[in-house]
Scaffold this motif. Structure first.
Motif, PDB file in Angstrom:
ATOM      1  N   ASP A  45       0.819  -1.213   0.000  1.00  0.00           N
ATOM      2  CA  ASP A  45       0.000   0.000   0.000  1.00  0.00           C
ATOM      3  C   ASP A  45       0.853   1.263   0.000  1.00  0.00           C
ATOM      4  N   SER A  46       2.005   1.208   0.636  1.00  0.00           N
ATOM      5  CA  SER A  46       2.882   2.380   0.716  1.00  0.00           C
ATOM      6  C   SER A  46       3.464   2.778  -0.630  1.00  0.00           C
ATOM      7  N   GLU A  47       3.373   1.888  -1.631  1.00  0.00           N
ATOM      8  CA  GLU A  47       3.959   2.161  -2.951  1.00  0.00           C
ATOM      9  C   GLU A  47       2.906   2.429  -4.019  1.00  0.00           C
ATOM     10  N   LYS A  48       1.668   2.677  -3.632  1.00  0.00           N
ATOM     11  CA  LYS A  48       0.599   2.809  -4.618  1.00  0.00           C
ATOM     12  C   LYS A  48       0.293   4.257  -5.011  1.00  0.00           C
ATOM     13  N   THR A  49       1.117   5.201  -4.616  1.00  0.00           N
ATOM     14  CA  THR A  49       0.925   6.579  -5.031  1.00  0.00           C
ATOM     15  C   THR A  49       1.012   6.681  -6.548  1.00  0.00           C
ATOM     16  N   ASN A  50       0.009   7.318  -7.163  1.00  0.00           N
ATOM     17  CA  ASN A  50      -0.084   7.474  -8.628  1.00  0.00           C
ATOM     18  C   ASN A  50      -0.248   6.142  -9.364  1.00  0.00           C
ATOM     19  N   ILE A  51      -0.594   5.096  -8.646  1.00  0.00           N
ATOM     20  CA  ILE A  51      -0.891   3.798  -9.251  1.00  0.00           C
ATOM     21  C   ILE A  51      -2.333   3.436  -8.923  1.00  0.00           C
ATOM     22  N   SER A  52      -3.101   3.112  -9.943  1.00  0.00           N
ATOM     23  CA  SER A  52      -4.498   2.732  -9.766  1.00  0.00           C
ATOM     24  C   SER A  52      -4.686   1.302 -10.248  1.00  0.00           C
ATOM     25  N   LEU A  53      -5.246   0.457  -9.388  1.00  0.00           N
ATOM     26  CA  LEU A  53      -5.530  -0.932  -9.745  1.00  0.00           C
ATOM     27  C   LEU A  53      -7.030  -1.077  -9.981  1.00  0.00           C
ATOM     28  N   ARG A  54      -7.390  -1.607 -11.159  1.00  0.00           N
ATOM     29  CA  ARG A  54      -8.808  -1.717 -11.500  1.00  0.00           C
ATOM     30  C   ARG A  54      -9.089  -3.087 -12.106  1.00  0.00           C
ATOM     31  N   GLU A  55     -10.267  -3.574 -11.796  1.00  0.00           N
ATOM     32  CA  GLU A  55     -10.677  -4.871 -12.319  1.00  0.00           C
ATOM     33  C   GLU A  55     -11.419  -4.720 -13.635  1.00  0.00           C
ATOM     34  N   ALA A  56     -11.105  -5.576 -14.576  1.00  0.00           N
ATOM     35  CA  ALA A  56     -11.822  -5.677 -15.841  1.00  0.00           C
ATOM     36  C   ALA A  56     -11.514  -7.044 -16.428  1.00  0.00           C
ATOM     37  N   ASP A  57     -12.423  -7.540 -17.248  1.00  0.00           N
ATOM     38  CA  ASP A  57     -12.298  -8.881 -17.825  1.00  0.00           C
ATOM     39  C   ASP A  57     -12.190  -8.744 -19.335  1.00  0.00           C
TER      40      ASP A  57
END
Length: 232
Positions: free
Chosen positions: A126-138
């Motif tokens: 979590d500490s490294e997720k700045t400016n990173i977005s994780l999104r689900e898609a199939d």
């Protein structure tokens, strides 16, 4: 010649399966010592003794991009200066952190988006997720990609999921890519060219009015081989 908009593309990825352990492990030599004695220098094996991908990592996260690909993408990012980088296929997330760090060092205001149908394999803390977005898609359900219509440009879209690629590319051309944006297919073009060459040539030709191949980067590494396309 067929037009991409009228095509329903078969998934060429079905011709070759993929999948590895997403957790980074340092390479392990088997059958030889790591510290080779110099009085036997001439006898030392010349091969690595392990898979190249075993050692590719960024800050302890597996990163399935070889050095030539990293160098090419470094130059592409510097040239395009993207506001958004999308990587389809998150895996352990090493390349997402690498892209974030790279754009930060270059002074580029960029959001890095990782898309996957299964984010449980992602190892980014979590500490490294700045400016990173994780999104689900199939990839088998194009409706799940509707959330990505309004992204900032310039944009680089990298398909590293190896699933339903040409229908993803069709959607991206129609709904996402602006002129000068990139759609990159990693790894798979050489395999498709070997196992389904007629369909590959037909499918690529269907996009001839909307995409061109960037010859500066399309020959830069084996992973990018003939798979770097720019919206025309």
């Amino acid at each position: 010649m067929k037009n991409y908009s009228s095509e329903n593309f078969l998934d060429l990825n079905a011709f070759r399966g993929t999948g590895e352990d997403p957790v980074y492990h340092p390479p392990v030599l088997t059958g030889r010592p790591r510290d080779w004695p110099l009085d036997r220098w001439e006898e030392a094996p010349r091969d690595l003794g392990y898979s190249d991908f075993s050692r590719y990592q960024w800050r302890g996260l597996r990163m399935l991009k070889d050095p030539d690909t990293q160098a090419a993408l470094h130059d592409l990012v510097q040239e395009v200066r993207p506001r958004t980088i999308v990587e389809l296929g998150v895996y352990s997330g090493g390349s997402l952190v690498w892209f974030r760090d790279l754009t930060k060092l270059m002074g580029i205001d960029c959001e890095v988006i990782g898309i996957d149908r299964d984010l449980s394999r992602c190892q980014i803390p979590d500490s490294e997720k700045t400016n990173i977005s994780l999104r689900e898609a199939d990839c088998s359900d194009m409706a799940t990609f509707e959330q990505f219509r309004d992204l900032a440009h310039p944009l680089i879209f990298i398909d590293d999921a190896h699933a339903n690629t040409f229908n993803i590319m069709k959607w991206a051309v129609d709904n996402l890519l602006d002129q000068g944006d990139y759609f990159i297919i990693e790894d798979m073009i050489p395999y498709w060219h070997r196992y389904s060459p007629k369909l590959l040539v037909e499918y690529l030709a269907a996009f001839h009015k909307v995409l061109t191949m960037d010859m500066v980067y399309a020959n830069a590494s084996s992973q990018l081989d003939r798979g770097v396309f720019r919206r025309s």
